[in-house]
Design a protein around this motif. Sequence first.
Motif, PDB file in Angstrom:
ATOM      1  N   GLY A 111       1.200   3.433  -5.213  1.00 36.65           N
ATOM      2  CA  GLY A 111       0.626   5.232  -5.114  1.00 36.65           C
ATOM      3  C   GLY A 111       1.499   5.368  -4.453  1.00 36.65           C
TER       4      GLY A 111
ATOM      5  N   SER B 189       5.222   1.094   1.067  1.00 38.00           N
ATOM      6  CA  SER B 189       4.388   1.995   0.135  1.00 38.00           C
ATOM      7  C   SER B 189       2.624   2.497   1.195  1.00 38.00           C
ATOM      8  CB  SER B 189       4.306   1.203  -0.856  1.00 38.00           C
ATOM      9  OG  SER B 189       4.451   1.010  -2.095  1.00 38.00           O
TER      10      SER B 189
ATOM     11  N   THR C  37       1.775   6.434   2.305  1.00 36.32           N
ATOM     12  CA  THR C  37       1.073   7.102   1.691  1.00 36.32           C
ATOM     13  C   THR C  37       0.159   7.523   3.163  1.00 36.32           C
ATOM     14  OG1 THR C  37      -0.681   4.710   1.329  1.00 36.32           O
ATOM     15  CG2 THR C  37       0.851   5.542  -0.859  1.00 36.32           C
TER      16      THR C  37
ATOM     17  N   ARG D  32      -7.968   0.696  -0.273  1.00 41.10           N
ATOM     18  CA  ARG D  32      -6.721   0.147  -0.693  1.00 41.10           C
ATOM     19  C   ARG D  32      -6.291  -0.652  -1.017  1.00 41.10           C
ATOM     20  NH1 ARG D  32      -3.355  -1.781   3.609  1.00 41.10           N
ATOM     21  NH2 ARG D  32      -5.282  -1.312   4.976  1.00 41.10           N
TER      22      ARG D  32
END
Length: 172
Positions: free
Chosen positions: A33, A73, A77, A119
Motif C-alpha cells: 500500500g 511501508s 501508510t 494491515r
Amino acid sequence: MGESAPGDLGAPTFHDLFREYFGQMTRLAHLLGADDAENIAQEAFVKLHQRWDSLTDHTRVAGYLRTTVVNMSRSRTRHLRVVRRTPPERPPDEVSAEVRAVANWEHQRLRAVLGRLSRRQREVLVLRYWLDLSTAAIAETLGISAGTVKATTHHAMENLRKHLGDDLGGER
C-alpha cells in the motif's frame, strides 16, 4: 561500495544484491500500500549500504531488506493516514511492464479486497502468496510467531473469501 561482504570472499557484491532484489522490494512496498514504493525500496538499500561493513552473514540480506521494506511501508501508510485524515482514492498505477501485468480487472479487484483486510492480514498474504515466503520467513520478517502467521493466514483467507463473495453478489 561494490565490494563483497567483509570476511566472505564468495559473497555477492552490493550491486549484485541490488540488481537481484530491487524489483522484488519495490513490488512488496507497492503491494503493502505504499504510494512511493520505489523510494521505499531505495531507502531500504541505503540502510543496507550503511550497515554493509558490519555485516557478518550475507545470506540474511534478503530478510533484512524485506523487514525494512515492511516497516517503512507501515510508517509511510500510517503517516499518510495522519496527514490526509481521509485517504483519497489510490492513483492509477504507473505505466510499466510490471504494473500493466498487474493492472487487469481481476488484480484490481483483488487489490481492492486486500485493502479491506487488516494491515497484518494483508502483510501476511502478500508475503506468502506474492513473494512465496515460508511461514518461518514471514514470522521473521514481521516479528511474530509462526503460529500467529498460520492463524493470521487462515483468518485472512476467510475474510478474502467473504469479501470476494460480497463483490460477486454474495456467492462463495
